[in-house]
Scaffold this active site. Structure first.
Site, short mmCIF file in Angstrom:
data_model
loop_
_atom_site.label_atom_id
_atom_site.label_comp_id
_atom_site.label_asym_id
_atom_site.label_seq_id
_atom_site.Cartn_x
_atom_site.Cartn_y
_atom_site.Cartn_z
N HIS A 14 0.84 -1.19 0.00
CA HIS A 14 0.00 0.00 0.00
C HIS A 14 0.88 1.25 0.00
CE1 HIS A 14 -3.76 -2.21 1.76
NE2 HIS A 14 -3.30 -2.76 0.65
N THR A 67 -23.71 1.59 -33.25
CA THR A 67 -22.36 2.12 -33.50
C THR A 67 -21.50 1.09 -34.20
OG1 THR A 67 -22.47 3.62 -31.60
CG2 THR A 67 -20.28 3.00 -32.37
N GLU A 76 1.21 3.73 2.01
CA GLU A 76 1.91 4.04 3.25
C GLU A 76 3.19 3.21 3.39
OE1 GLU A 76 -2.56 4.18 4.40
OE2 GLU A 76 -1.29 3.35 2.80
#
Length: 385
Positions: free
Chosen positions: A54, A199, A56
């Site tokens: 992570h 489309t 930190e």
């Protein structure tokens, strides 16, 4: 209260987080900046992808012993659980962090409670700092967790008068090569690109990533009322990327190429319900969708309240006639207009790229971010990927 150094550090942490938007899989995009006792930056980091450290932990590794007694500034409340990595709350405590400043409270219950755990360990905690900016940087994951559906960005290219094609149907190219390259960069940040069968028939798009943009190809999703008339020889069904064909759940036995996944979706009068389609896509692991369909697809998602962001590429050209970017959205008088707020406007070659979010929606398209500390006005809206 937080200091100017912490405010500046949070802006940097947001910048780190947004650099990974769309790259972290099922995990949030998070940035962290560490300040020493004198509030000088000694480490920073961001979460790269699911299963890796992570933000930190990355920042603590960069800071080493210099983080002791200092402040951790992080865009999301530090996690308080053990998954493929350990709890960040424990890592911060073990490193001797004295103060934690975070932006957004973690809404995912298994990981929530980090602020309380830090406070119980004697660490000073301040929350809600620049929550709007941090929420925008982590908007895909926050939408997944709080609304149980993918984030939806509607992208279109149009003239100054809002036309996406000339009266004869020609549309290549309304916008410049620079704008098209930028649009492919936008594609690369989303898990999937979504278009309608109309489309596919009209434009035969490939929906890959080109123009020198790297990264994995997005999943291609085609909405159809059935398989009748679907050109399975079209490039979108060529098997070069994962492809999903979404059809009404009442439609019997569709024969599709073996490399195409079928997704049955609740429908009304042959039209797929956008909310049901998005729920099905999330079940397939699709956490962000770039809607590139025509005006009918756009109007369907808009009227269902299923568009979180609009990105438009506007060319300095006029056509005067031809199809508009969006079809009927049920507005009959000006007071019923669907109101949006501009977030960004950038020149891309000769064109403009505009970004807008629903008016009053907050940083990540949710009321959870309304009223948060937005920081200096000059910094608002600058964190587009």
């Amino acid at each position: 209260m937080h200091t100017q150094a912490e405010n500046d550090a949070m802006l940097r942490a947001v910048e780190l987080a947004v650099s990974r938007l769309g790259r972290t899989g099922a995990n949030p995009t998070v940035g962290c900046v560490l300040l020493d006792r004198g509030q000088r930056i000694v480490g920073e980091g961001c979460h790269q992808r699911a299963g890796e450290p992570h933000a930190e932990i990355v920042a603590l590794a960069a800071a080493g012993g210099r983080a002791a007694g200092g402040t951790a500034v992080v865009t999301l409340e530090p996690c308080n659980h053990t998954g493929r990595t350990g709890p960040c709350t424990e890592a911060l405590r073990a490193a001797g962090i004295a103060r934690v400043v975070y932006a957004v409270a973690d809404p995912w219950l298994p990981a929530a409670g980090g602020a309380a755990a830090l406070a119980a360990a004697g660490i000073e905690v301040v929350g809600g700092v620049l929550a709007t900016e941090a929420g925008w940087a982590n908007r895909f994951w926050l939408k997944n967790v709080t609304r149980a559906r993918p984030w939806v960005t509607w992208k279109f290219g149009a003239t100054l008068d809002g036309r996406i094609a000339a009266p004869d149907g020609t549309s290549r190219w309304i916008t410049s090569a620079q704008a098209r390259a930028d649009a492919h960069r936008l594609r690369s940040t989303h898990d999937a690109v979504l278009v309608g069968a109309g489309t596919v028939r009209a434009d035969d798009p490939h929906l890959g990533v080109r123009h020198g943009i790297g990264g994995r190809p997005p999943i291609r999703v085609v909405m159809a009322s059935g398989s009748a008339g679907l050109p399975f020889a079209a490039r979108v069904f060529d098997g070069t990327a994962r492809t999903v064909l979404a059809v009404p759940d009442t439609y019997p036995d569709i024969e599709a190429p073996p490399n195409v996944e079928l997704l049955a979706v609740k429908a009304s009068d042959g039209r797929l319900a956008p909310d049901a389609l998005l729920a099905g896509l999330l079940d397939l692991g699709i956490r962000s969708v770039l809607l590139e369909g025509g005006p009918v697809a756009a109007s369907g998602f808009l009227t269902a309240g299923c568009v979180d962001e609009i990105v438009g590429y506007i060319a300095p050209a006029l056509l005067g006639a031809g199809p508009g970017a969006v079809a009927d959205v049920g507005v009959t008088t000006i007071s019923e207009a669907l109101r949006w707020e501009f977030r960004d406007c950038v020149r891309v070659g000769p064109d403009l790229r505009i970004s807008a979010a629903p008016a009053g929606a907050g940083g990540a398209g949710g009321a959870a971010f309304a009223g948060a500390d937005r920081g200096p006005a000059a910094d608002r809206g600058r964190w587009l990927p």
